[in-house]
Enzyme design. Structure first.
Site, PDB file in Angstrom:
ATOM      1  N   ASP A 113       0.849  -1.185   0.000  1.00 12.81           N
ATOM      2  CA  ASP A 113       0.000   0.000   0.000  1.00 12.81           C
ATOM      3  C   ASP A 113       0.895   1.250   0.000  1.00 12.81           C
ATOM      4  OD1 ASP A 113      -3.006   0.821   0.425  1.00 12.81           O
ATOM      5  OD2 ASP A 113      -1.920   1.989   1.915  1.00 12.81           O
ATOM      6  N   TYR A 243      -2.139  11.147   1.456  1.00 10.81           N
ATOM      7  CA  TYR A 243      -3.055  11.388   0.335  1.00 10.81           C
ATOM      8  C   TYR A 243      -3.079  12.871  -0.030  1.00 10.81           C
ATOM      9  CZ  TYR A 243      -4.785   6.704   1.444  1.00 10.81           C
ATOM     10  OH  TYR A 243      -4.869   5.354   1.686  1.00 10.81           O
ATOM     11  N   HIS A 308      -7.007  -6.852  -0.492  1.00 12.24           N
ATOM     12  CA  HIS A 308      -5.962  -5.835  -0.379  1.00 12.24           C
ATOM     13  C   HIS A 308      -4.895  -6.144   0.673  1.00 12.24           C
ATOM     14  CE1 HIS A 308      -4.168  -1.915  -0.944  1.00 12.24           C
ATOM     15  NE2 HIS A 308      -4.281  -1.654   0.343  1.00 12.24           N
TER      16      HIS A 308
END
Length: 347
Positions: A113, A243, A308
């Site tokens: 990730d 982000y 994930h």
């Protein structure tokens, strides 16, 4: 959790102007394990112990903004340059503590990730420090010089896409506070829909908050409690700042447009992972474009039925793939060194 805490040692190191917590175990070649969102070093609990038993020194930091590491408040402190700077100083601190300063400059790296993104950047900026990389879930994303990443995501998915919702400081944190830290983490960690994740304003994850979430077999309530205790302490802002720095990263990495990743790589992904099912992702991974930018790509492993959080869902398989690849690299390096040392014949 108690078993892992007893077997794994912890310390805090000062790096790049902040304090970073690392978990570690074992002696031998260093394997740097980089976690993603919304996790901590604890995501690697299985691999730390298994890799140490296999003869490695497993080192798993809490990335800045996560867990017991410092969490600067400004998104501008979360660029790839900051994170890679942290990682390089962590490696120097680990080497110094082991008495290996100046002896072993290269290490093995494993990422998932946001940790995978950090690993790609580490290899891009400083390939001289990486023997080989095993990356999971997030493929290398070459810089598109014509469009900002967040603009591209908005056009593709709209404003309710989770990455877009994360952009405005404070807004999603307030919504998460209403939902509750533990519930937010349960939603993220159990997400298995291969489609995009949307977080509509005022609707949270789209289902009633009073209905219990069934945890999968690989994720215990103690595991969730561990993650919850860390995010209760730090809040989500530090982790969300990764982000919020995406577009700034895009600006700063202009000099690396078109650059390649020049270290040996194995890439692992689950076929139920939302990243694998993004538009164009499968073609990018399997039809040569990933190989174009990662020319030393050794293999791509797609795990059927995995989503994930693949290293927690399939810990034994993932550890075997990591170890097998690193053994292969070590044999190759040893053969190359042996060939280079052979005396030439004088005729």
């Amino acid at each position: 959790m108690e078993q892992f805490e007893k077997e794994i040692s912890h310390r805090t190191v000062a790096v790049n102007g902040i304090k970073v917590h690392i978990a570690e175990k074992g002696k031998g070649p260093v394997v740097l394990l980089l976690h993603g969102f919304p996790q901590t070093w604890y995501a690697w609990r299985h691999q730390i112990i298994a890799l140490a038993d296999l003869g490695y020194h497993a080192v798993a930091p809490d990335l800045r903004g996560f867990g017991d590491s410092d969490a600067p408040t400004s998104p501008s402190k979360y660029t790839s340059l900051h994170v890679v700077g942290d990682l390089l100083e962590i490696l120097d601190a680990v080497a110094a503590a082991a008495g290996d300063k100046g002896k072993e400059k290269q290490v093995y790296v494993v990422g998932h990730d946001w940790g995978a993104i950090a690993a790609w950047y580490l290899c891009l900026y400083r390939p001289d420090r990486v023997k080989a990389l095993v990356n999971m879930s997030v493929a290398f994303n070459p810089r598109n010089p014509t469009v900002r990443p967040i603009d591209s995501l908005r056009r593709l998915y709209g404003e309710d896409y989770y990455v877009c919702r994360f952009q405005e400081p404070g807004m999603i944190e307030a919504e998460f506070a209403k939902i509750g830290t533990k519930r937010v983490l349960e939603n993220f960690l159990t997400y298995r829909d291969p489609g995009p994740l949307y977080l509509k304003k005022g609707e949270g994850f789209g289902h009633p908050t009073d209905v219990p979430i069934t945890l999968p077999s690989w994720l215990s309530s103690k595991d969730v409690d561990h993650y919850s205790s860390k995010f209760e302490k730090t809040g989500f802002t530090g982790s969300l700042n990764y982000y919020r720095a995406i577009d700034l990263n895009w600006e700063l990495t202009a000099p690396w447009t078109g650059a390649q990743i020049n270290v040996p790589v194995k890439f692992i992904i689950g076929n139920q992972d939302l990243t694998y099912n993004m538009p164009g992702a499968k073609d990018f991974i399997h039809k040569g474009t990933l190989k174009k930018y990662v020319p030393l790509l050794d293999d791509v492993v797609v795990m059927d039925g995995a989503a994930h959080f693949i290293h927690e869902e399939r810990p034994q398989e993932v550890t075997q793939l990591i170890h097998g690849f690193f053994q292969k690299i070590q044999v190759s390096r040893s053969s190359t060194q042996l060939t280079a040392r052979k005396p030439c014949c004088i005729m």
